[in-house]
Design a protein around this motif. Sequence first.
Motif, PDB file in Angstrom:
ATOM      1  N   ALA A 120      46.297  67.068 -13.892  1.00  0.00           N
ATOM      2  CA  ALA A 120      45.347  67.102 -14.168  1.00  0.00           C
ATOM      3  C   ALA A 120      45.389  68.706 -13.899  1.00  0.00           C
ATOM      4  CB  ALA A 120      44.069  66.294 -15.173  1.00  0.00           C
ATOM      5  N   VAL A 121      44.938  69.473 -15.247  1.00  0.00           N
ATOM      6  CA  VAL A 121      44.442  71.097 -14.691  1.00  0.00           C
ATOM      7  C   VAL A 121      42.612  71.076 -15.112  1.00  0.00           C
ATOM      8  CG1 VAL A 121      44.539  73.396 -15.795  1.00  0.00           C
ATOM      9  CG2 VAL A 121      45.988  72.264 -15.431  1.00  0.00           C
ATOM     10  N   ARG A 122      41.924  70.321 -14.129  1.00  0.00           N
ATOM     11  CA  ARG A 122      40.451  70.961 -14.125  1.00  0.00           C
ATOM     12  C   ARG A 122      40.034  71.975 -14.729  1.00  0.00           C
ATOM     13  NH1 ARG A 122      40.268  64.863 -15.710  1.00  0.00           N
ATOM     14  NH2 ARG A 122      41.125  63.380 -13.828  1.00  0.00           N
ATOM     15  N   ALA A 123      38.019  71.626 -14.712  1.00  0.00           N
ATOM     16  CA  ALA A 123      38.110  72.700 -15.329  1.00  0.00           C
ATOM     17  C   ALA A 123      37.903  74.016 -14.303  1.00  0.00           C
ATOM     18  CB  ALA A 123      36.304  72.586 -15.685  1.00  0.00           C
ATOM     19  N   GLU A 124      37.702  75.188 -14.404  1.00  0.00           N
ATOM     20  CA  GLU A 124      37.973  75.453 -13.818  1.00  0.00           C
ATOM     21  C   GLU A 124      36.699  77.031 -13.787  1.00  0.00           C
ATOM     22  OE1 GLU A 124      42.295  75.194 -13.311  1.00  0.00           O
ATOM     23  OE2 GLU A 124      42.105  76.979 -13.876  1.00  0.00           O
ATOM     24  N   GLY A 125      37.174  77.816 -13.368  1.00  0.00           N
ATOM     25  CA  GLY A 125      35.978  79.347 -13.688  1.00  0.00           C
ATOM     26  C   GLY A 125      36.753  80.014 -15.114  1.00  0.00           C
ATOM     27  N   PRO A 126      35.715  80.856 -16.414  1.00  0.00           N
ATOM     28  CA  PRO A 126      36.333  81.251 -16.908  1.00  0.00           C
ATOM     29  C   PRO A 126      37.302  81.925 -16.992  1.00  0.00           C
ATOM     30  CG  PRO A 126      33.972  82.099 -15.927  1.00  0.00           C
ATOM     31  CD  PRO A 126      34.484  80.929 -15.436  1.00  0.00           C
ATOM     32  N   ALA A 127      38.639  81.646 -17.374  1.00  0.00           N
ATOM     33  CA  ALA A 127      39.405  82.517 -18.149  1.00  0.00           C
ATOM     34  C   ALA A 127      39.238  83.255 -19.323  1.00  0.00           C
ATOM     35  CB  ALA A 127      40.674  82.122 -17.487  1.00  0.00           C
ATOM     36  N   LEU A 129      40.637  84.995 -22.413  1.00  0.00           N
ATOM     37  CA  LEU A 129      41.443  83.985 -24.180  1.00  0.00           C
ATOM     38  C   LEU A 129      42.776  84.857 -24.060  1.00  0.00           C
ATOM     39  CD1 LEU A 129      38.492  83.904 -27.071  1.00  0.00           C
ATOM     40  CD2 LEU A 129      40.868  81.374 -26.038  1.00  0.00           C
ATOM     41  N   PHE A 130      42.836  86.040 -24.473  1.00  0.00           N
ATOM     42  CA  PHE A 130      43.869  86.726 -23.945  1.00  0.00           C
ATOM     43  C   PHE A 130      43.509  88.086 -22.926  1.00  0.00           C
ATOM     44  CE2 PHE A 130      43.724  85.163 -28.172  1.00  0.00           C
ATOM     45  CZ  PHE A 130      45.172  84.208 -28.306  1.00  0.00           C
TER      46      PHE A 130
ATOM     47  N   TYR B  40      35.162  62.655 -13.027  1.00  0.00           N
ATOM     48  CA  TYR B  40      35.954  63.645 -11.539  1.00  0.00           C
ATOM     49  C   TYR B  40      34.945  64.706 -12.364  1.00  0.00           C
ATOM     50  CZ  TYR B  40      38.574  67.264 -10.356  1.00  0.00           C
ATOM     51  OH  TYR B  40      39.523  68.569  -9.511  1.00  0.00           O
ATOM     52  N   ASN B  91      44.731  60.981  -8.164  1.00  0.00           N
ATOM     53  CA  ASN B  91      43.918  61.505  -9.268  1.00  0.00           C
ATOM     54  C   ASN B  91      45.162  60.733 -10.509  1.00  0.00           C
ATOM     55  OD1 ASN B  91      44.033  63.859 -11.708  1.00  0.00           O
ATOM     56  ND2 ASN B  91      41.971  64.367 -11.166  1.00  0.00           N
ATOM     57  N   GLY B  93      45.276  61.799 -13.694  1.00  0.00           N
ATOM     58  CA  GLY B  93      45.934  62.615 -14.919  1.00  0.00           C
ATOM     59  C   GLY B  93      45.014  62.840 -15.743  1.00  0.00           C
ATOM     60  N   ASN B 238      34.912  78.938 -22.952  1.00  0.00           N
ATOM     61  CA  ASN B 238      36.071  78.551 -22.296  1.00  0.00           C
ATOM     62  C   ASN B 238      36.339  77.400 -22.164  1.00  0.00           C
ATOM     63  OD1 ASN B 238      37.956  78.581 -20.838  1.00  0.00           O
ATOM     64  ND2 ASN B 238      36.566  78.125 -19.158  1.00  0.00           N
ATOM     65  N   PHE B 239      35.279  76.571 -22.412  1.00  0.00           N
ATOM     66  CA  PHE B 239      34.688  74.956 -22.232  1.00  0.00           C
ATOM     67  C   PHE B 239      35.418  74.993 -23.492  1.00  0.00           C
ATOM     68  CE2 PHE B 239      32.480  74.784 -17.938  1.00  0.00           C
ATOM     69  CZ  PHE B 239      33.811  74.311 -17.667  1.00  0.00           C
ATOM     70  N   LYS B 242      38.841  74.676 -24.449  1.00  0.00           N
ATOM     71  CA  LYS B 242      39.544  73.129 -23.626  1.00  0.00           C
ATOM     72  C   LYS B 242      39.247  72.706 -24.774  1.00  0.00           C
ATOM     73  CE  LYS B 242      39.531  75.431 -19.049  1.00  0.00           C
ATOM     74  NZ  LYS B 242      39.141  75.044 -18.004  1.00  0.00           N
ATOM     75  N   THR B 363      48.855  68.332 -20.850  1.00  0.00           N
ATOM     76  CA  THR B 363      47.798  68.973 -19.721  1.00  0.00           C
ATOM     77  C   THR B 363      46.874  68.370 -20.295  1.00  0.00           C
ATOM     78  OG1 THR B 363      49.682  70.211 -19.259  1.00  0.00           O
ATOM     79  CG2 THR B 363      47.573  70.125 -17.821  1.00  0.00           C
ATOM     80  N   TYR B 364      46.587  67.495 -19.686  1.00  0.00           N
ATOM     81  CA  TYR B 364      44.370  67.344 -20.188  1.00  0.00           C
ATOM     82  C   TYR B 364      43.866  67.899 -18.895  1.00  0.00           C
ATOM     83  CZ  TYR B 364      40.615  63.486 -21.006  1.00  0.00           C
ATOM     84  OH  TYR B 364      39.719  63.234 -21.627  1.00  0.00           O
ATOM     85  N   GLU B 365      43.213  68.516 -20.145  1.00  0.00           N
ATOM     86  CA  GLU B 365      42.172  70.016 -19.565  1.00  0.00           C
ATOM     87  C   GLU B 365      40.553  69.540 -20.340  1.00  0.00           C
ATOM     88  OE1 GLU B 365      43.558  74.163 -18.736  1.00  0.00           O
ATOM     89  OE2 GLU B 365      43.727  73.586 -21.120  1.00  0.00           O
ATOM     90  N   LYS B 366      40.139  68.664 -19.056  1.00  0.00           N
ATOM     91  CA  LYS B 366      38.925  68.665 -19.322  1.00  0.00           C
ATOM     92  C   LYS B 366      38.323  69.314 -19.035  1.00  0.00           C
ATOM     93  CE  LYS B 366      34.531  66.594 -16.379  1.00  0.00           C
ATOM     94  NZ  LYS B 366      34.372  66.370 -15.011  1.00  0.00           N
TER      95      LYS B 366
END
Lengths: 200, 368
Positions: A120-127, A129-130, B40, B91, B93, B238-239, B242, B363-366
């Motif tokens: 899993a790619v978890r919540a990260e800092g804001p990125a 969009l482009f 998580y 994890n 995933g 952003n959230f 996703k 890919t699972y993105e929270k």
Amino acid sequence: MGAGIPGTGMATLFYIISVFLMPLREIVPTLRGQSSWARWRLIARHLVMALAMTAAAYGTYRYVADEVLPPDTTIGGVSALAATVVLFVVYLMVVNLLALLVPGKVELPQSKAFPERRRAVRAEGPAPLFHPHRGTVLRQWVSTHPRVGKQPHRGTVLRQWVSTHPRAGKQPLRHERESTDQSRVQGTDQMAGSSPPSRQ
Amino acid sequence: MVNVVSSPTSDIEEDLLYAPRALAEADWRTGTLTVIVPAYNEADHIADTVRSLQNQTRPPDVIIVVDDFSDDGTGEIAAALGATVLRPPANTGSKAGAQNFALEHVWTAFIMILDADTTLAPDAIEKTLPAFEDPKVAAACGFVVPRHVHSIWERGRYVEYLFAFSFHKQVQDFYGRPLISSGCFSVYRCGPLRQAGGWGQRTMAEDMDLTWTLYELGYRVRFIPESVSYPVEPHDLNFIRKQLTRWSHAFVQNVRVHWRGIVRMPYLFSAVAVSLSDAVLASLVFLMGLPLLAALVSPLFLVGYVVDAPVIAVPVLIAAARRGEVMQALTSLPAFFVLRLVNGYLLLKALVLELVLRRPLITYEKGH
């Protein structure tokens, strides 16, 4: 999670029509004694809501039509609003008639229809969009799909969509696979003459 | 290997792991209930969630928090509050993976799923369980209202939920086909859940996948509007991007996986067909049709973005009036149209990626 885009025209029209059909659907259970006042109250509440929504739609249509569209807009001789509803009902009927043509045998998909996902790619800092230095939005979007235009011909989009994944229904679930692997390993060990695992 | 970090009683671990119990046909009045909370890095919310479970008028028999390899002390907080905390060796995933991990340790007749950032109204469980009076009911879900309504995205989601749960979902329930038993809060009968193989990991939305699988197995799903849950919704672009990306891909993936199964269920099939058609047509109208018409014919065509506001407002304001939140609903209404535009773009993109370019999201993105 939600499905589709809530509050858009076709879906709202579909559910308003559904509400208007509620009383008809409830008649048979009522005659069989399987209905209740609670269900009829629910029907009444939704009928009121659907009527209010229809009135709101009609009022908006009249206002917007007067302001934006040419006067007396018609489709095939009937008003645009009525024609839209009729076309939508026809669309639903066609879709359901087409559904009857699908082979009756239904097999539950028991396997992964999609590749094993990565960690899993978890919540990260804001990125962003482009990225600002990678060209236009459209170019960036297209460039993220390197297989565009390079795929060998695989039939029409419809055919691709209709065809099930080649691995569907054939791959065991993960826990089944693991148990099979485990038993295979144990079986191999035993065949090789090694002692069975002892409980400690 | 199972790492049970904490258990409230000395024998609960043994019960969880080994006790064989009758599972399938339990009566909802006497049946036991396990709550699984996949988590998580939810240290900010997990305490509220566990407490809301403990304060239920019908408290659950077991609360399991699956600490999916958090590094912010989520598991320790849950353990300190008396929940049983399971930690997988790595994890998993995805949310489905965490739930399936816990499912192996459940012995009760009913299972409830609650997101780690979701709290319940005090009587939510009490009002949900009677749905299982009918032995064919395998799952039941409730009304969802965002816990925080501040940012534009939370406000948009607030209106969206008021609209969908007070209108669409209740109509779907009348016809016996709620489209989804919401993943943030649902109760399941354990037997059918195991029969369905737990939560599928083949799509990005385990809740829709499971709901449609249960239909295909001949079970029923109920929506109970009186049972209310309060999740934390994405608060920034952003959230929300996703989350909506995952939901959009998941919808298309589930249609691909299940279309043969749902084609014999006319109402569900019609609802899905309408949603898909809407996804294409409405998105094209929003993203191309209206801007072109506004540029080439008349700027008045921009009204098209909000032309259905009065129609949307009817069920939203009725639902808000019941909750005493009319002003909040009125001030939030404009945000809904912004959210809808973003949703339309992401759904159209998902359709193209999944069906045309054959690049499924894997890919699972929270998102929250």
